[in-house]
Design an enzyme around this catalytic site. Structure first.
Site, mmCIF file in Angstrom:
data_model
loop_
_atom_site.group_PDB
_atom_site.id
_atom_site.type_symbol
_atom_site.label_atom_id
_atom_site.label_comp_id
_atom_site.label_asym_id
_atom_site.label_seq_id
_atom_site.Cartn_x
_atom_site.Cartn_y
_atom_site.Cartn_z
ATOM 1 N N GLU A 1 61.353 87.043 58.701
ATOM 2 C CA GLU A 1 60.939 87.584 57.077
ATOM 3 C C GLU A 1 60.088 85.958 56.341
ATOM 4 O O GLU A 1 60.976 85.156 57.319
ATOM 5 C CB GLU A 1 62.369 87.631 56.600
ATOM 6 C CG GLU A 1 63.082 88.986 56.740
ATOM 7 C CD GLU A 1 64.389 89.207 56.049
ATOM 8 O OE1 GLU A 1 64.835 90.131 55.956
ATOM 9 O OE2 GLU A 1 65.172 88.334 55.596
ATOM 10 N N CYS B 1 57.214 80.009 51.668
ATOM 11 C CA CYS B 1 59.276 79.713 52.842
ATOM 12 C C CYS B 1 59.143 80.392 54.868
ATOM 13 O O CYS B 1 58.685 81.934 54.132
ATOM 14 C CB CYS B 1 60.394 80.171 52.117
ATOM 15 S SG CYS B 1 61.889 79.288 52.895
ATOM 16 N N CYS C 1 69.381 82.493 64.252
ATOM 17 C CA CYS C 1 69.242 80.980 64.791
ATOM 18 C C CYS C 1 71.270 80.545 65.695
ATOM 19 O O CYS C 1 71.720 81.781 64.995
ATOM 20 C CB CYS C 1 69.501 80.180 62.853
ATOM 21 S SG CYS C 1 70.283 78.447 62.853
ATOM 22 N N CYS D 1 76.295 77.554 60.398
ATOM 23 C CA CYS D 1 76.706 77.845 59.361
ATOM 24 C C CYS D 1 77.211 78.401 58.694
ATOM 25 O O CYS D 1 76.702 79.622 58.953
ATOM 26 C CB CYS D 1 75.410 76.593 58.834
ATOM 27 S SG CYS D 1 74.437 75.371 59.081
ATOM 28 N N CYS E 1 75.869 80.852 55.602
ATOM 29 C CA CYS E 1 74.406 81.323 55.717
ATOM 30 C C CYS E 1 74.205 82.666 56.628
ATOM 31 O O CYS E 1 74.487 82.469 57.665
ATOM 32 C CB CYS E 1 73.207 80.140 56.344
ATOM 33 S SG CYS E 1 72.035 80.364 57.042
ATOM 34 N N SER F 1 62.847 71.490 56.840
ATOM 35 C CA SER F 1 64.049 71.731 56.535
ATOM 36 C C SER F 1 65.636 72.129 58.218
ATOM 37 O O SER F 1 65.478 72.833 59.169
ATOM 38 C CB SER F 1 64.762 72.778 55.598
ATOM 39 O OG SER F 1 66.712 72.692 54.993
ATOM 40 N N LEU G 1 72.440 68.701 54.400
ATOM 41 C CA LEU G 1 73.262 67.909 53.622
ATOM 42 C C LEU G 1 74.804 68.806 53.143
ATOM 43 O O LEU G 1 75.880 68.439 54.911
ATOM 44 C CB LEU G 1 73.558 67.188 52.645
ATOM 45 C CG LEU G 1 74.428 65.382 52.525
ATOM 46 C CD1 LEU G 1 74.357 65.022 54.338
ATOM 47 C CD2 LEU G 1 74.234 65.082 51.624
ATOM 48 N N ASN H 1 73.673 80.931 47.337
ATOM 49 C CA ASN H 1 73.672 82.631 47.022
ATOM 50 C C ASN H 1 74.539 83.624 47.374
ATOM 51 O O ASN H 1 74.906 82.955 48.871
ATOM 52 C CB ASN H 1 72.291 82.625 47.867
ATOM 53 C CG ASN H 1 71.429 82.049 46.359
ATOM 54 O OD1 ASN H 1 71.446 82.038 45.746
ATOM 55 N ND2 ASN H 1 70.491 81.863 47.690
ATOM 56 N N CYS I 1 67.364 81.037 49.454
ATOM 57 C CA CYS I 1 67.732 80.085 50.886
ATOM 58 C C CYS I 1 69.403 81.322 50.932
ATOM 59 O O CYS I 1 70.391 81.669 50.852
ATOM 60 C CB CYS I 1 67.892 79.119 50.066
ATOM 61 S SG CYS I 1 67.351 78.244 49.262
HETATM 62 N N1 SAH Z 1 68.175 75.590 59.158
HETATM 63 C C1 SAH Z 1 67.492 74.487 58.491
HETATM 64 C C2 SAH Z 1 66.359 75.720 57.313
HETATM 65 C C3 SAH Z 1 66.529 77.462 57.038
HETATM 66 S S1 SAH Z 1 67.681 77.321 55.879
HETATM 67 C C4 SAH Z 1 68.204 73.943 57.875
HETATM 68 O O1 SAH Z 1 69.465 74.759 57.813
HETATM 69 O O2 SAH Z 1 67.785 73.311 57.187
HETATM 70 C C5 SAH Z 1 67.011 76.405 54.364
HETATM 71 C C6 SAH Z 1 68.064 76.614 53.000
HETATM 72 O O3 SAH Z 1 68.524 77.558 53.080
HETATM 73 C C7 SAH Z 1 68.972 75.144 54.297
HETATM 74 O O4 SAH Z 1 69.500 73.729 53.123
HETATM 75 C C8 SAH Z 1 70.110 75.566 54.456
HETATM 76 O O5 SAH Z 1 71.541 74.935 53.611
HETATM 77 C C9 SAH Z 1 70.498 76.766 52.279
HETATM 78 N N2 SAH Z 1 70.969 77.736 52.798
HETATM 79 C C10 SAH Z 1 71.148 78.526 53.782
HETATM 80 N N3 SAH Z 1 72.535 79.356 53.021
HETATM 81 C C11 SAH Z 1 72.539 79.514 52.067
HETATM 82 C C12 SAH Z 1 72.730 80.167 50.454
HETATM 83 N N4 SAH Z 1 73.921 81.017 51.167
HETATM 84 N N5 SAH Z 1 72.902 79.680 49.279
HETATM 85 C C13 SAH Z 1 72.071 78.624 49.105
HETATM 86 N N6 SAH Z 1 70.790 77.630 49.976
HETATM 87 C C14 SAH Z 1 71.944 78.814 51.626
HETATM 88 FE FE1 SF4 Z 2 70.202 77.987 61.004
HETATM 89 FE FE2 SF4 Z 2 69.531 76.934 58.920
HETATM 90 FE FE3 SF4 Z 2 71.467 78.973 59.099
HETATM 91 FE FE4 SF4 Z 2 72.280 76.642 59.575
HETATM 92 S S1 SF4 Z 2 71.811 76.940 57.674
HETATM 93 S S2 SF4 Z 2 72.622 78.924 60.442
HETATM 94 S S3 SF4 Z 2 70.516 75.459 60.814
HETATM 95 S S4 SF4 Z 2 69.178 78.301 59.122
#
Ligand code: SAH
Ligand code: SF4
Length: 359
Positions: free
Chosen positions: A89, A109, A116, A120, A123, A195, A219, A294, A344
Protein backbone atom coordinates in the site's frame (compact mmCIF):
# COMPACT_ATOMS: atom_id res chain seq x y z
CA UNK A 1 14.31 -7.22 -16.57
CA UNK A 2 12.77 -4.12 -15.10
CA UNK A 3 14.71 -1.00 -16.09
CA UNK A 4 13.57 0.90 -12.99
CA UNK A 5 15.82 -1.49 -11.06
CA UNK A 6 19.03 0.19 -12.23
CA UNK A 7 20.67 3.35 -11.00
CA UNK A 8 22.48 5.52 -13.53
CA UNK A 9 25.89 3.86 -13.23
CA UNK A 10 24.31 0.40 -13.48
CA UNK A 11 22.44 1.42 -16.64
CA UNK A 12 25.68 2.63 -18.22
CA UNK A 13 27.23 -0.72 -17.30
CA UNK A 14 24.27 -2.64 -18.72
CA UNK A 15 24.49 -0.73 -22.01
CA UNK A 16 28.24 -1.17 -22.10
CA UNK A 17 27.81 -4.95 -21.74
CA UNK A 18 25.55 -4.83 -24.78
CA UNK A 19 28.01 -2.73 -26.80
CA UNK A 20 25.86 0.38 -26.57
CA UNK A 21 27.38 3.79 -25.87
CA UNK A 22 26.97 5.58 -22.52
CA UNK A 23 24.97 8.41 -24.09
CA UNK A 24 22.16 5.94 -24.84
CA UNK A 25 22.03 5.07 -21.13
CA UNK A 26 21.82 8.77 -20.36
CA UNK A 27 18.96 9.17 -22.87
CA UNK A 28 17.13 6.26 -21.28
CA UNK A 29 17.65 7.58 -17.73
CA UNK A 30 16.36 11.01 -18.76
CA UNK A 31 13.36 9.49 -20.54
CA UNK A 32 12.50 7.41 -17.46
CA UNK A 33 12.95 10.05 -14.77
CA UNK A 34 12.79 13.52 -16.40
CA UNK A 35 10.24 12.88 -19.11
CA UNK A 36 8.68 10.11 -16.99
CA UNK A 37 7.59 7.97 -19.91
CA UNK A 38 5.11 5.31 -18.82
CA UNK A 39 6.02 2.87 -21.55
CA UNK A 40 9.22 2.09 -23.41
CA UNK A 41 7.74 2.76 -26.84
CA UNK A 42 7.54 6.45 -25.88
CA UNK A 43 11.33 6.82 -25.79
CA UNK A 44 11.52 8.84 -28.97
CA UNK A 45 15.22 9.63 -28.59
CA UNK A 46 15.91 5.97 -29.43
CA UNK A 47 15.86 4.73 -33.03
CA UNK A 48 12.97 2.36 -33.71
CA UNK A 49 15.10 -0.76 -33.84
CA UNK A 50 16.82 -0.06 -30.54
CA UNK A 51 13.48 0.67 -28.94
CA UNK A 52 12.05 -2.62 -30.23
CA UNK A 53 15.10 -4.48 -28.98
CA UNK A 54 14.80 -2.88 -25.55
CA UNK A 55 11.11 -3.70 -25.37
CA UNK A 56 11.73 -7.31 -26.27
CA UNK A 57 13.83 -7.90 -23.17
CA UNK A 58 12.85 -5.21 -20.66
CA UNK A 59 9.91 -3.56 -18.99
CA UNK A 60 9.19 -0.61 -16.67
CA UNK A 61 5.93 -2.05 -15.38
CA UNK A 62 5.98 -3.25 -11.76
CA UNK A 63 2.37 -3.92 -10.91
CA UNK A 64 -0.35 -6.22 -12.21
CA UNK A 65 -3.13 -4.18 -10.66
CA UNK A 66 -3.72 -0.93 -8.84
CA UNK A 67 -6.77 -0.11 -6.72
CA UNK A 68 -7.53 3.04 -4.81
CA UNK A 69 -9.71 4.34 -2.00
CA UNK A 70 -10.35 8.04 -1.47
CA UNK A 71 -10.67 9.48 2.04
CA UNK A 72 -13.01 12.31 3.04
CA UNK A 73 -9.88 14.39 3.76
CA UNK A 74 -8.60 14.06 0.18
CA UNK A 75 -5.88 11.50 0.85
CA UNK A 76 -5.88 8.41 -1.34
CA UNK A 77 -4.77 4.90 -0.39
CA UNK A 78 -3.38 2.82 -3.26
CA UNK A 79 -3.22 -0.95 -3.18
CA UNK A 80 -0.74 -2.43 -5.66
CA UNK A 81 -0.63 -6.08 -6.67
CA UNK A 82 2.85 -7.12 -7.73
CA UNK A 83 3.88 -9.66 -10.34
CA UNK A 84 4.13 -12.45 -7.73
CA UNK A 85 0.60 -11.71 -6.46
CA UNK A 86 1.75 -10.04 -3.20
CA UNK A 87 0.37 -6.61 -2.33
CA UNK A 88 1.56 -3.35 -0.84
CA UNK A 89 0.00 0.00 0.00
CA UNK A 90 0.96 3.66 -0.52
CA UNK A 91 -0.85 6.79 0.66
CA UNK A 92 -1.09 10.09 -1.25
CA UNK A 93 -1.58 13.20 0.92
CA UNK A 94 -2.31 16.60 -0.66
CA UNK A 95 -1.55 19.69 1.45
CA UNK A 96 -3.33 23.00 0.90
CA UNK A 97 -2.64 26.53 1.98
CA UNK A 98 -5.81 27.26 3.96
CA UNK A 99 -5.89 30.95 3.08
CA UNK A 100 -5.04 30.65 -0.60
CA UNK A 101 -6.74 27.27 -1.13
CA UNK A 102 -3.76 26.29 -3.25
CA UNK A 103 -2.08 22.90 -3.32
CA UNK A 104 1.30 23.55 -1.67
CA UNK A 105 2.75 20.07 -1.61
CA UNK A 106 1.88 16.46 -2.31
CA UNK A 107 3.42 13.91 0.00
CA UNK A 108 3.50 10.24 -0.84
CA UNK A 109 3.97 7.66 1.89
CA UNK A 110 5.50 4.54 0.31
CA UNK A 111 6.21 0.96 1.35
CA UNK A 112 9.61 -0.71 1.40
CA UNK A 113 8.70 -4.31 2.35
CA UNK A 114 5.72 -6.64 2.22
CA UNK A 115 4.92 -6.93 5.94
CA UNK A 116 7.58 -6.26 8.59
CA UNK A 117 9.74 -8.44 10.80
CA UNK A 118 10.00 -6.03 13.72
CA UNK A 119 6.83 -6.57 15.71
CA UNK A 120 6.34 -3.10 17.24
CA UNK A 121 3.34 -3.51 19.51
CA UNK A 122 1.38 -0.48 18.28
CA UNK A 123 1.65 -1.12 14.53
CA UNK A 124 -0.72 -3.10 12.32
CA UNK A 125 2.04 -3.88 9.80
CA UNK A 126 3.99 -5.42 12.70
CA UNK A 127 1.28 -8.05 13.09
CA UNK A 128 2.07 -9.33 9.58
CA UNK A 129 5.18 -11.46 9.04
CA UNK A 130 7.84 -10.18 6.68
CA UNK A 131 7.04 -11.70 3.30
CA UNK A 132 9.78 -10.09 1.26
CA UNK A 133 11.77 -6.96 0.50
CA UNK A 134 10.57 -4.76 -2.34
CA UNK A 135 12.76 -4.51 -5.41
CA UNK A 136 14.05 -1.05 -6.33
CA UNK A 137 11.59 -0.83 -9.24
CA UNK A 138 8.67 -1.58 -6.93
CA UNK A 139 9.71 1.33 -4.70
CA UNK A 140 10.18 3.76 -7.62
CA UNK A 141 7.01 2.68 -9.42
CA UNK A 142 4.80 3.55 -6.45
CA UNK A 143 5.83 7.18 -7.02
CA UNK A 144 5.83 7.28 -10.82
CA UNK A 145 2.62 5.29 -11.29
CA UNK A 146 0.68 7.42 -8.80
CA UNK A 147 1.98 10.63 -10.39
CA UNK A 148 0.77 9.27 -13.71
CA UNK A 149 -2.61 8.18 -12.36
CA UNK A 150 -3.30 11.54 -10.68
CA UNK A 151 -1.54 13.62 -13.34
CA UNK A 152 0.19 15.60 -10.61
CA UNK A 153 3.68 16.01 -9.19
CA UNK A 154 4.67 14.31 -5.98
CA UNK A 155 6.87 16.80 -4.16
CA UNK A 156 7.78 14.82 -1.02
CA UNK A 157 8.31 11.15 -0.36
CA UNK A 158 8.29 9.50 3.06
CA UNK A 159 9.30 5.88 3.65
CA UNK A 160 6.60 5.46 6.28
CA UNK A 161 4.37 2.86 4.66
CA UNK A 162 4.67 -0.88 5.17
CA UNK A 163 7.98 -2.28 6.29
CA UNK A 164 11.27 -1.17 7.80
CA UNK A 165 13.18 0.62 5.02
CA UNK A 166 16.56 0.15 6.66
CA UNK A 167 16.13 -3.63 6.67
CA UNK A 168 15.87 -3.35 2.87
CA UNK A 169 18.82 -1.02 2.75
CA UNK A 170 20.23 -1.85 -0.69
CA UNK A 171 17.00 -1.20 -2.59
CA UNK A 172 16.03 1.85 -0.54
CA UNK A 173 19.48 3.41 -1.01
CA UNK A 174 19.35 2.68 -4.76
CA UNK A 175 15.88 4.22 -5.03
CA UNK A 176 17.11 7.36 -3.21
CA UNK A 177 20.09 7.50 -5.56
CA UNK A 178 17.78 7.35 -8.63
CA UNK A 179 15.25 9.87 -7.29
CA UNK A 180 17.92 12.44 -6.42
CA UNK A 181 20.23 11.94 -9.41
CA UNK A 182 21.43 15.27 -10.86
CA UNK A 183 20.44 14.17 -14.38
CA UNK A 184 16.78 14.32 -13.36
CA UNK A 185 14.82 16.99 -11.52
CA UNK A 186 12.69 14.42 -9.76
CA UNK A 187 13.36 15.31 -6.14
CA UNK A 188 15.87 16.91 -3.81
CA UNK A 189 17.27 14.69 -1.06
CA UNK A 190 15.71 17.13 1.43
CA UNK A 191 12.25 16.10 0.19
CA UNK A 192 12.80 12.43 0.97
CA UNK A 193 12.47 11.11 4.51
CA UNK A 194 13.48 7.62 5.55
CA UNK A 195 11.79 6.58 8.78
CA UNK A 196 13.34 3.84 10.88
CA UNK A 197 12.60 2.14 14.15
CA UNK A 198 16.36 2.20 14.79
CA UNK A 199 18.40 -0.10 12.53
CA UNK A 200 21.75 1.31 13.61
CA UNK A 201 24.11 -0.41 11.11
CA UNK A 202 22.05 0.95 8.17
CA UNK A 203 21.82 4.46 9.68
CA UNK A 204 25.62 4.43 9.68
CA UNK A 205 25.78 3.29 6.04
CA UNK A 206 23.16 5.78 4.89
CA UNK A 207 25.12 8.65 6.45
CA UNK A 208 27.86 7.95 3.90
CA UNK A 209 25.68 8.11 0.76
CA UNK A 210 26.62 10.86 -1.66
CA UNK A 211 23.11 12.30 -1.41
CA UNK A 212 21.72 11.13 1.92
CA UNK A 213 18.00 11.71 2.63
CA UNK A 214 16.36 13.10 5.77
CA UNK A 215 16.18 10.74 8.71
CA UNK A 216 13.18 10.16 10.98
CA UNK A 217 13.50 7.99 14.07
CA UNK A 218 10.48 6.19 15.52
CA UNK A 219 11.32 6.78 19.17
CA UNK A 220 8.05 6.31 21.09
CA UNK A 221 9.79 5.89 24.44
CA UNK A 222 12.31 7.84 26.52
CA UNK A 223 13.43 4.94 28.73
CA UNK A 224 14.85 1.59 27.67
CA UNK A 225 12.44 -0.13 30.07
CA UNK A 226 9.38 1.07 28.14
CA UNK A 227 10.92 1.05 24.65
CA UNK A 228 12.08 -2.58 25.15
CA UNK A 229 8.47 -3.57 25.76
CA UNK A 230 6.86 -1.85 22.79
CA UNK A 231 9.72 -2.04 20.24
CA UNK A 232 11.72 -5.28 20.46
CA UNK A 233 14.46 -3.74 18.26
CA UNK A 234 15.46 -1.69 21.33
CA UNK A 235 16.92 -4.91 22.78
CA UNK A 236 19.44 -4.91 19.91
CA UNK A 237 20.28 -1.21 19.87
CA UNK A 238 19.13 0.73 22.92
CA UNK A 239 18.39 4.45 23.14
CA UNK A 240 22.03 5.41 23.88
CA UNK A 241 23.38 3.44 20.91
CA UNK A 242 20.64 4.85 18.68
CA UNK A 243 21.29 8.44 19.76
CA UNK A 244 24.99 8.09 18.99
CA UNK A 245 24.14 6.92 15.46
CA UNK A 246 21.71 9.83 15.05
CA UNK A 247 24.35 12.31 16.16
CA UNK A 248 26.77 10.85 13.66
CA UNK A 249 24.09 11.07 10.92
CA UNK A 250 23.54 14.75 11.64
CA UNK A 251 27.25 15.51 11.72
CA UNK A 252 27.81 13.89 8.31
CA UNK A 253 24.68 15.10 6.52
CA UNK A 254 23.81 18.38 8.25
CA UNK A 255 20.13 17.45 7.90
CA UNK A 256 17.79 18.07 10.83
CA UNK A 257 16.46 14.92 12.46
CA UNK A 258 12.80 14.15 13.17
CA UNK A 259 11.79 12.02 16.17
CA UNK A 260 8.39 10.39 15.84
CA UNK A 261 6.62 9.85 19.12
CA UNK A 262 3.18 8.38 19.84
CA UNK A 263 1.95 9.53 23.26
CA UNK A 264 0.28 6.56 25.01
CA UNK A 265 -2.06 7.46 27.83
CA UNK A 266 -0.23 7.34 31.17
CA UNK A 267 2.65 5.27 29.77
CA UNK A 268 5.06 7.63 27.99
CA UNK A 269 3.34 11.02 28.25
CA UNK A 270 4.45 12.18 31.70
CA UNK A 271 6.28 15.38 32.54
CA UNK A 272 9.50 13.33 33.00
CA UNK A 273 9.07 12.05 29.43
CA UNK A 274 8.66 15.64 28.24
CA UNK A 275 11.88 16.60 30.02
CA UNK A 276 13.81 13.67 28.54
CA UNK A 277 12.41 14.34 25.06
CA UNK A 278 13.52 17.96 25.22
CA UNK A 279 17.00 16.82 26.24
CA UNK A 280 17.14 14.38 23.29
CA UNK A 281 15.93 17.12 20.97
CA UNK A 282 18.75 19.43 22.01
CA UNK A 283 21.58 17.03 21.14
CA UNK A 284 21.51 17.86 17.42
CA UNK A 285 19.12 20.15 15.46
CA UNK A 286 15.89 18.18 15.48
CA UNK A 287 12.20 18.22 16.25
CA UNK A 288 9.74 15.90 17.92
CA UNK A 289 6.71 14.98 15.84
CA UNK A 290 3.88 13.78 18.08
CA UNK A 291 1.69 11.25 16.25
CA UNK A 292 -1.77 10.56 17.67
CA UNK A 293 -2.09 6.78 18.17
CA UNK A 294 -4.19 5.39 15.34
CA UNK A 295 -6.59 2.62 16.09
CA UNK A 296 -5.39 -0.89 15.20
CA UNK A 297 -8.09 -2.83 17.04
CA UNK A 298 -8.90 -4.62 13.75
CA UNK A 299 -5.70 -6.64 14.37
CA UNK A 300 -7.15 -7.91 17.67
CA UNK A 301 -4.18 -6.92 19.84
CA UNK A 302 -3.19 -8.98 22.90
CA UNK A 303 -0.62 -8.61 25.71
CA UNK A 304 0.94 -5.16 26.10
CA UNK A 305 -0.54 -4.11 22.74
CA UNK A 306 -3.98 -4.36 24.30
CA UNK A 307 -3.03 -1.94 27.08
CA UNK A 308 -1.82 0.86 24.78
CA UNK A 309 -4.37 3.66 24.62
CA UNK A 310 -4.04 7.04 22.92
CA UNK A 311 -3.42 10.10 25.08
CA UNK A 312 -6.35 12.51 24.78
CA UNK A 313 -5.94 15.34 22.29
CA UNK A 314 -5.92 17.82 25.21
CA UNK A 315 -3.09 15.87 26.85
CA UNK A 316 -1.13 15.80 23.57
CA UNK A 317 -1.34 19.60 23.32
CA UNK A 318 -0.29 19.96 26.98
CA UNK A 319 2.54 17.45 26.51
CA UNK A 320 3.76 19.41 23.47
CA UNK A 321 3.80 22.59 25.57
CA UNK A 322 5.74 20.84 28.34
CA UNK A 323 8.37 19.70 25.84
CA UNK A 324 8.59 23.29 24.53
CA UNK A 325 8.94 24.64 28.06
CA UNK A 326 11.99 22.41 28.54
CA UNK A 327 13.47 23.69 25.28
CA UNK A 328 12.42 21.07 22.70
CA UNK A 329 10.91 21.80 19.27
CA UNK A 330 7.67 19.96 18.68
CA UNK A 331 4.87 19.59 16.14
CA UNK A 332 1.70 17.51 16.24
CA UNK A 333 1.17 15.43 13.12
CA UNK A 334 -2.01 15.86 11.11
CA UNK A 335 -3.75 12.56 10.62
CA UNK A 336 -4.74 11.59 7.10
CA UNK A 337 -6.97 8.81 5.89
CA UNK A 338 -8.08 7.18 9.15
CA UNK A 339 -11.54 6.54 7.63
CA UNK A 340 -9.94 4.24 5.03
CA UNK A 341 -7.33 2.63 7.36
CA UNK A 342 -4.60 4.63 5.67
CA UNK A 343 -3.21 6.49 8.70
CA UNK A 344 0.25 5.80 10.20
CA UNK A 345 0.58 2.24 11.37
CA UNK A 346 -2.73 1.09 9.90
CA UNK A 347 -1.40 -0.40 6.67
CA UNK A 348 -1.94 -4.11 6.99
CA UNK A 349 -3.88 -4.99 3.89
CA UNK A 350 -7.00 -5.29 5.98
CA UNK A 351 -9.67 -7.23 4.18
CA UNK A 352 -11.69 -4.05 4.21
CA UNK A 353 -10.07 -3.13 0.92
CA UNK A 354 -13.21 -4.48 -0.67
CA UNK A 355 -14.46 -0.91 -1.18
CA UNK A 356 -11.42 -0.04 -3.31
CA UNK A 357 -11.94 0.89 -6.92
CA UNK A 358 -9.93 -0.62 -9.73
CA UNK A 359 -7.85 2.00 -11.54
N1 SAH B 1 9.31 0.95 9.82
C1 SAH B 1 9.49 2.34 9.81
C2 SAH B 1 8.55 3.07 8.87
C3 SAH B 1 7.13 2.64 8.82
S1 SAH B 1 6.12 3.06 10.16
C4 SAH B 1 9.41 2.91 11.20
O1 SAH B 1 8.98 2.19 12.09
O2 SAH B 1 9.80 4.06 11.39
C5 SAH B 1 5.84 4.81 9.97
C6 SAH B 1 5.53 5.54 11.26
O3 SAH B 1 4.24 5.17 11.77
C7 SAH B 1 6.52 5.21 12.38
O4 SAH B 1 6.91 6.34 13.07
C8 SAH B 1 5.71 4.31 13.26
O5 SAH B 1 6.23 4.27 14.55
C9 SAH B 1 4.34 4.95 13.17
N2 SAH B 1 3.23 4.10 13.62
C10 SAH B 1 3.17 2.76 13.61
N3 SAH B 1 1.97 2.34 14.11
C11 SAH B 1 1.28 3.45 14.44
C12 SAH B 1 -0.04 3.70 14.98
N4 SAH B 1 -0.86 2.70 15.26
N5 SAH B 1 -0.42 4.98 15.18
C13 SAH B 1 0.40 6.01 14.87
N6 SAH B 1 1.63 5.84 14.34
C14 SAH B 1 2.08 4.59 14.13
FE1 SF4 C 1 7.75 -2.38 11.28
FE2 SF4 C 1 7.84 0.31 11.52
FE3 SF4 C 1 5.58 -1.06 12.09
FE4 SF4 C 1 7.70 -1.26 13.70
S1 SF4 C 1 6.50 0.60 13.29
S2 SF4 C 1 6.41 -2.97 12.97
S3 SF4 C 1 9.38 -1.19 12.24
S4 SF4 C 1 6.56 -0.92 10.09
Amino acid sequence: MNLRNFDYDELVQLFNNNDLPAYRAEQLFTALYSNKVDSLDKITTFPKELRADLMAHHTIKSFKAMKKQVSVDGSIKYLFTMEDGKSIEAVFMPWYDDAEKTNIRNTLCISSQVGCSLDCKFCATGTMDLERNLETHEIISQILDIEHDLNTKITNVVFMGMGEPLLNYKNVARAVNILTHPLTDLMSRRKITVSTSGVVPSIKKMANLSRPPKLAISLHGTTNGFRDKIMPINLKADITVLMNAVEDYYRKTKLNITYEYIPFDGMNDTIEDAKRLAKICKRVPSRINLIPFNDISFTEPTGIAETLKPSSSERIIEFANEIRKFGGIVTIRDTFGSDIDAACGQLALSTRNSTSEEV
